[in-house]
Motif scaffolding. Structure first.
Motif, PDB file in Angstrom:
ATOM      1  N   ILE A   8       0.733  -0.751  -0.035  1.00  0.00           N
ATOM      2  CA  ILE A   8       0.116  -0.438   0.415  1.00  0.00           C
ATOM      3  C   ILE A   8       0.961   1.104   0.192  1.00  0.00           C
ATOM      4  N   GLY A   9       0.806   2.946  -0.527  1.00  0.00           N
ATOM      5  CA  GLY A   9       1.400   3.513  -0.976  1.00  0.00           C
ATOM      6  C   GLY A   9       2.286   3.803  -2.102  1.00  0.00           C
ATOM      7  N   GLN A  10       2.735   2.561  -2.176  1.00  0.00           N
ATOM      8  CA  GLN A  10       4.024   2.214  -3.123  1.00  0.00           C
ATOM      9  C   GLN A  10       3.984   2.548  -4.447  1.00  0.00           C
ATOM     10  N   GLN A  11       2.679   3.704  -5.072  1.00  0.00           N
ATOM     11  CA  GLN A  11       2.313   3.484  -7.191  1.00  0.00           C
ATOM     12  C   GLN A  11       3.807   3.673  -7.300  1.00  0.00           C
ATOM     13  N   GLN A  12       4.754   4.404  -7.222  1.00  0.00           N
ATOM     14  CA  GLN A  12       5.706   4.772  -8.312  1.00  0.00           C
ATOM     15  C   GLN A  12       6.459   3.216  -8.184  1.00  0.00           C
ATOM     16  N   ALA A  13       6.938   2.720  -6.705  1.00  0.00           N
ATOM     17  CA  ALA A  13       7.803   1.166  -7.001  1.00  0.00           C
ATOM     18  C   ALA A  13       7.038   0.304  -7.662  1.00  0.00           C
ATOM     19  N   VAL A  14       6.024   0.371  -7.418  1.00  0.00           N
ATOM     20  CA  VAL A  14       4.809  -0.856  -8.134  1.00  0.00           C
ATOM     21  C   VAL A  14       5.127  -1.059  -9.426  1.00  0.00           C
ATOM     22  N   GLU A  15       4.689   0.606 -10.430  1.00  0.00           N
ATOM     23  CA  GLU A  15       4.595   0.788 -11.458  1.00  0.00           C
ATOM     24  C   GLU A  15       6.142   0.616 -11.862  1.00  0.00           C
ATOM     25  N   LEU A  16       8.021   0.849 -11.519  1.00  0.00           N
ATOM     26  CA  LEU A  16       9.047   0.466 -11.976  1.00  0.00           C
ATOM     27  C   LEU A  16       9.124  -1.562 -12.404  1.00  0.00           C
ATOM     28  N   SER A 159      19.091   4.890   2.850  1.00  0.00           N
ATOM     29  CA  SER A 159      19.386   5.568   1.479  1.00  0.00           C
ATOM     30  C   SER A 159      20.533   5.579   0.942  1.00  0.00           C
ATOM     31  N   VAL A 160      20.127   6.251  -0.489  1.00  0.00           N
ATOM     32  CA  VAL A 160      21.914   5.836  -0.883  1.00  0.00           C
ATOM     33  C   VAL A 160      23.211   5.936  -0.482  1.00  0.00           C
ATOM     34  N   GLU A 161      23.675   6.913   0.157  1.00  0.00           N
ATOM     35  CA  GLU A 161      24.267   7.778   0.927  1.00  0.00           C
ATOM     36  C   GLU A 161      24.999   6.760   2.185  1.00  0.00           C
ATOM     37  N   SER A 162      23.956   5.528   2.400  1.00  0.00           N
ATOM     38  CA  SER A 162      24.389   4.723   3.582  1.00  0.00           C
ATOM     39  C   SER A 162      24.711   3.065   2.729  1.00  0.00           C
ATOM     40  N   VAL A 163      25.184   3.162   1.622  1.00  0.00           N
ATOM     41  CA  VAL A 163      26.202   2.570   0.684  1.00  0.00           C
ATOM     42  C   VAL A 163      27.036   2.950  -0.115  1.00  0.00           C
ATOM     43  N   LEU A 164      28.194   1.723   0.335  1.00  0.00           N
ATOM     44  CA  LEU A 164      28.984   2.312  -0.938  1.00  0.00           C
ATOM     45  C   LEU A 164      28.691   2.327  -2.013  1.00  0.00           C
ATOM     46  N   PRO A 165      29.115   3.586  -1.998  1.00  0.00           N
ATOM     47  CA  PRO A 165      28.696   4.075  -3.922  1.00  0.00           C
ATOM     48  C   PRO A 165      29.199   2.984  -5.158  1.00  0.00           C
ATOM     49  N   THR A 166      30.171   2.401  -5.096  1.00  0.00           N
ATOM     50  CA  THR A 166      30.334   0.946  -6.254  1.00  0.00           C
ATOM     51  C   THR A 166      29.277   0.331  -5.961  1.00  0.00           C
ATOM     52  N   LEU A 167      28.820   0.065  -5.048  1.00  0.00           N
ATOM     53  CA  LEU A 167      27.190  -0.770  -5.297  1.00  0.00           C
ATOM     54  C   LEU A 167      26.278   0.075  -5.346  1.00  0.00           C
ATOM     55  N   VAL A 168      26.099   1.055  -4.813  1.00  0.00           N
ATOM     56  CA  VAL A 168      25.137   1.875  -5.096  1.00  0.00           C
ATOM     57  C   VAL A 168      25.425   2.054  -6.773  1.00  0.00           C
ATOM     58  N   SER A 169      25.994   1.975  -7.496  1.00  0.00           N
ATOM     59  CA  SER A 169      26.439   2.902  -9.162  1.00  0.00           C
ATOM     60  C   SER A 169      25.978   1.108 -10.299  1.00  0.00           C
ATOM     61  N   ARG A 170      25.674   0.417  -9.433  1.00  0.00           N
ATOM     62  CA  ARG A 170      25.670  -1.166  -9.793  1.00  0.00           C
ATOM     63  C   ARG A 170      24.425  -1.864 -10.186  1.00  0.00           C
ATOM     64  N   CYS A 171      23.366  -0.822  -9.244  1.00  0.00           N
ATOM     65  CA  CYS A 171      22.127  -1.090  -9.072  1.00  0.00           C
ATOM     66  C   CYS A 171      20.914  -0.369  -9.581  1.00  0.00           C
ATOM     67  N   GLN A 172      19.947  -0.427 -10.235  1.00  0.00           N
ATOM     68  CA  GLN A 172      18.759   0.208 -10.331  1.00  0.00           C
ATOM     69  C   GLN A 172      18.582   0.346  -8.574  1.00  0.00           C
ATOM     70  N   ARG A 173      18.051   2.218  -8.483  1.00  0.00           N
ATOM     71  CA  ARG A 173      17.886   2.570  -7.572  1.00  0.00           C
ATOM     72  C   ARG A 173      15.551   2.552  -7.837  1.00  0.00           C
ATOM     73  N   ILE A 174      15.050   2.025  -6.113  1.00  0.00           N
ATOM     74  CA  ILE A 174      13.997   2.103  -6.040  1.00  0.00           C
ATOM     75  C   ILE A 174      13.290   2.784  -5.231  1.00  0.00           C
ATOM     76  N   PRO A 175      13.239   3.832  -4.754  1.00  0.00           N
ATOM     77  CA  PRO A 175      12.554   4.977  -4.474  1.00  0.00           C
ATOM     78  C   PRO A 175      11.270   4.225  -3.527  1.00  0.00           C
ATOM     79  N   PHE A 176      11.087   4.637  -2.585  1.00  0.00           N
ATOM     80  CA  PHE A 176      10.331   4.358  -1.740  1.00  0.00           C
ATOM     81  C   PHE A 176       9.943   5.084  -0.342  1.00  0.00           C
ATOM     82  N   TYR A 177       8.936   5.521  -0.204  1.00  0.00           N
ATOM     83  CA  TYR A 177       8.788   6.785   0.917  1.00  0.00           C
ATOM     84  C   TYR A 177       7.270   6.647   1.497  1.00  0.00           C
ATOM     85  N   ARG A 178       7.586   7.082   2.358  1.00  0.00           N
ATOM     86  CA  ARG A 178       6.320   6.717   4.765  1.00  0.00           C
ATOM     87  C   ARG A 178       5.380   6.961   3.660  1.00  0.00           C
TER      88      ARG A 178
END
Length: 306
Positions: A8-16, A159-178
């Protein structure tokens, strides 16, 4: 798609995620980013079910022990065993340091991915609280992300900042919101936690996160009322501060971290004193850095003394 019906409440993530499957453009790795308790883990399980939907044995797709799904949680080390937070709680262990994802767990991921999927078109690996990986574990995972084979990896982090940049660069980001108030209430009712809606302090701490609301309410039941009342008033003497620090030290780390959230909400609502809020935030940082909890609370309560 109905695979995400419970999210519930995460329409953007579901769509992606659904579009990725429809268009046959599923990435080798995803980073589910957002606050704790807003549906990231549920989305990961729903996405895995969707990826497994072409499996021959469809009756096994939603089982926790699907042979092509590997789920990793941070763990505690206890007497040579790794325990998840739930297992540690069941054993009533006093935990002084937060759980982490360990190097040996990443090695198990590598071993799991070394063989082809058994039932589904691909293997799926989910790493909860990916931000807790030590540097060695993160570096080991990096090698896997570079050559995942027939697999999709899902990293879950705040958050993106909480993970090593080298890992982030190899992942597709999917945002989740409150969630907004209506969606939050809907989730709590559907999961049998309607009672929480009567506790304004808990809802304030949760700030749009159903998972945090439930966890916060559970912590509220654990901490003695007498202690809770004592900490919501700044100690009047040094001796009061030292005695109170000793009582708080008897709580496990998770309860102490929750207590900081509770106190920040309580003091801000009553007095709007940024100095106390900042003092408590510094205490949180020390606890997360494995400082001696009793000493942290002694210094914090003395600084808050009337």
């Amino acid at each position: 798609m109905t695979a995400f019906a419970k999210l519930i409440g995460q329409q953007q993530a579901v769509e992606l995620l659904t579009q990725a499957v429809k268009q046959n453009r599923v990435a080798p790795a995803y980073l589910f980013v957002g606050s704790e308790g807003v549906g990231r883990s549920l989305a990961a399980r729903c996405f895995a079910n969707l990826l497994f939907s072409h499996s021959v044995e469809t009756n096994r797709l939603r089982q926790e022990n699907h042979p092509d799904l590997f789920w990793v949680q941070p763990t505690y080390q206890y007497q040579g065993q790794r325990l998840t937070p739930q297992e540690a709680a069941e054993k009533k262990l006093k935990r002084k340091a937060p759980p982490i994802i360990r190097l040996e767990q990443i090695r198990e991921v590598t071993q799991f991915l070394s063989r082809p999927p058994i039932l589904a078109p691909r293997n799926v690996v989910v790493l909860e609280q990916a931000e807790t990986m030590a540097e060695a574990a993160a570096n080991a995972l990096l090698k896997t992300l570079e050559e995942p084979g027939q697999a999709t990896l899902i990293l879950i982090a705040p958050s993106v900042e909480s993970v090593l940049p080298t890992l982030v660069s190899r992942c597709q980001r999917i945002p989740f919101y409150r969630l907004d108030a209506v969606s939050l209430a809907q989730v709590l009712r559907q999961t049998g936690h309607e009672e929480i809606l009567q506790h304004e302090a808990v809802l304030s701490i949760a700030s749009g996160s159903p998972g945090e609301a439930i966890a916060s309410f559970e912590q509220l039941q654990v901490i003695p009322n007498k202690l809770l009342q004592a900490v919501t008033t700044a100690p009047k003497t040094y001796l009061d501060a030292l005695k109170l620090a000793k009582e708080i030290d008897d709580l496990d780390t998770e309860a102490q971290l929750w207590l900081i959230d509770y106190l920040q909400q309580s003091y801000w609502q009553r007095s709007h004193q940024p100095s106390i809020i900042n003092c408590l935030e510094q205490a949180r940082k020390y606890l997360l850095c494995y400082a001696q909890p009793r000493l942290v609370w002694e210094c914090t309560l003395i600084a808050m003394k009337n």
